[in-house]
Design an enzyme around this catalytic site. Sequence first.
Site, PDB file in Angstrom:
ATOM      1  N   GLU A  11     -19.686 -31.618 -24.025  1.00  0.00           N
ATOM      2  CA  GLU A  11     -18.942 -32.303 -24.956  1.00  0.00           C
ATOM      3  C   GLU A  11     -17.449 -31.957 -24.650  1.00  0.00           C
ATOM      4  OE1 GLU A  11     -20.171 -32.579 -29.082  1.00  0.00           O
ATOM      5  OE2 GLU A  11     -18.173 -31.633 -29.664  1.00  0.00           O
TER       6      GLU A  11
ATOM      7  N   THR B  17     -15.085 -36.252 -28.569  1.00  0.00           N
ATOM      8  CA  THR B  17     -15.043 -36.064 -30.041  1.00  0.00           C
ATOM      9  C   THR B  17     -14.103 -37.023 -30.683  1.00  0.00           C
ATOM     10  OG1 THR B  17     -13.370 -34.314 -29.759  1.00  0.00           O
ATOM     11  CG2 THR B  17     -15.663 -33.611 -30.134  1.00  0.00           C
TER      12      THR B  17
ATOM     13  N   ALA C  39     -10.838 -36.101 -37.533  1.00  0.00           N
ATOM     14  CA  ALA C  39     -11.105 -36.503 -38.744  1.00  0.00           C
ATOM     15  C   ALA C  39     -10.285 -37.610 -39.038  1.00  0.00           C
ATOM     16  CB  ALA C  39     -10.760 -35.290 -39.786  1.00  0.00           C
TER      17      ALA C  39
ATOM     18  N   GLY D 296     -18.138 -37.056 -40.400  1.00  0.00           N
ATOM     19  CA  GLY D 296     -16.545 -36.487 -40.085  1.00  0.00           C
ATOM     20  C   GLY D 296     -15.987 -35.943 -41.430  1.00  0.00           C
TER      21      GLY D 296
ATOM     22  N   TYR E 285     -28.290 -29.755 -38.520  1.00  0.00           N
ATOM     23  CA  TYR E 285     -27.552 -28.529 -38.964  1.00  0.00           C
ATOM     24  C   TYR E 285     -28.774 -27.481 -39.322  1.00  0.00           C
ATOM     25  CZ  TYR E 285     -23.466 -30.816 -39.541  1.00  0.00           C
ATOM     26  OH  TYR E 285     -22.237 -31.530 -39.097  1.00  0.00           O
TER      27      TYR E 285
ATOM     28  N   HIS F 190     -25.653 -27.664 -43.264  1.00  0.00           N
ATOM     29  CA  HIS F 190     -24.258 -27.972 -43.712  1.00  0.00           C
ATOM     30  C   HIS F 190     -23.570 -27.172 -44.652  1.00  0.00           C
ATOM     31  CE1 HIS F 190     -20.806 -30.567 -44.262  1.00  0.00           C
ATOM     32  NE2 HIS F 190     -21.043 -31.215 -42.964  1.00  0.00           N
TER      33      HIS F 190
ATOM     34  N   PHE G 235     -14.415 -20.889 -35.689  1.00  0.00           N
ATOM     35  CA  PHE G 235     -15.388 -22.119 -35.816  1.00  0.00           C
ATOM     36  C   PHE G 235     -16.551 -21.780 -36.598  1.00  0.00           C
ATOM     37  CE2 PHE G 235     -14.479 -23.040 -30.908  1.00  0.00           C
ATOM     38  CZ  PHE G 235     -13.082 -23.865 -31.452  1.00  0.00           C
TER      39      PHE G 235
END
Length: 284
Positions: free
Chosen positions: A14, A45, A48, A104, A141, A145, A212
């Site tokens: 990614e 990516t 937002a 997002g 997740y 999340h 992160f």
Amino acid sequence: MQSQKQFTPTFSFEFFPPQTPEGMEKLRATRVQLAQFNPKFFSVTFGAGGSTRERTLETVLEIQAEGYPVAPHLSCIGSTRENIRAILEKYHSHGISRIVALRGDLPSGMAQAGEFRFANELVAFIRKEFGDTFWIEVAAYPEYHPQARSALEDFTNFRRKVEAGANAAITQFFYNVDAYLHFVEMCEAANLNIPVVPGIMPISKFSQLARFSDGCGAEIPRWIRRKLESFGDDIPSIQAFGLDVVTALCARLLEAGAPGLHFYTLNSAILPTKIWQRLGLAGR
């Protein structure tokens, strides 16, 4: 994990769309180096609220033009059906057939989510408008999340994405193998029969990793956190320890039957390359 063993392992990398010409040149060198491993795809990516829309599009089309398979991220918060349809038509016209469909984040200062609220609505829209034109990846997740009110709510949201038409899932990064194994067991119990590919975050800088982790809810196990803290600003020691930790994590996942690995590269080939070599994946 028996369900995951039926899938051919998929390995992918990614990137994020660079903001500068220098960043674009660095990314070109990065993908040339990583392309030698014949990944299933590179993903790019999407900021937002579509904040990187044009840069994402530019990066994706350049990668596609170079002959590398590419999967654009597409987030629906802050978007309309019209502009999502236009983006997808653009990708389809360039022969792109894989999409990473995400909810997002709502950009700072934006009060309304737009015409889509959740990723399952985006997946359903893609299927309604384009049928099976796109292979759709969604997020998973294993450690839940950060905005989910409960574990059940989070898994229910994931199930909706699969039932809306998702083909596969890529997880948030994690360092706790048991969290991933438990998530797969939940999928099996719910008859959600899609590949769930672990997301892998190489460890480059502790401060960056902690930021992160705080943002996405991915736990840094205490023993790893304390060890990283003990190195202070000694980047070589942090990266050497991180390579040991992440390589062992990947090896355990593949041995357990995980259907591949998805590397969050941060636009650098150095650590993913070393992990790949340590794992002996050249033949994969």
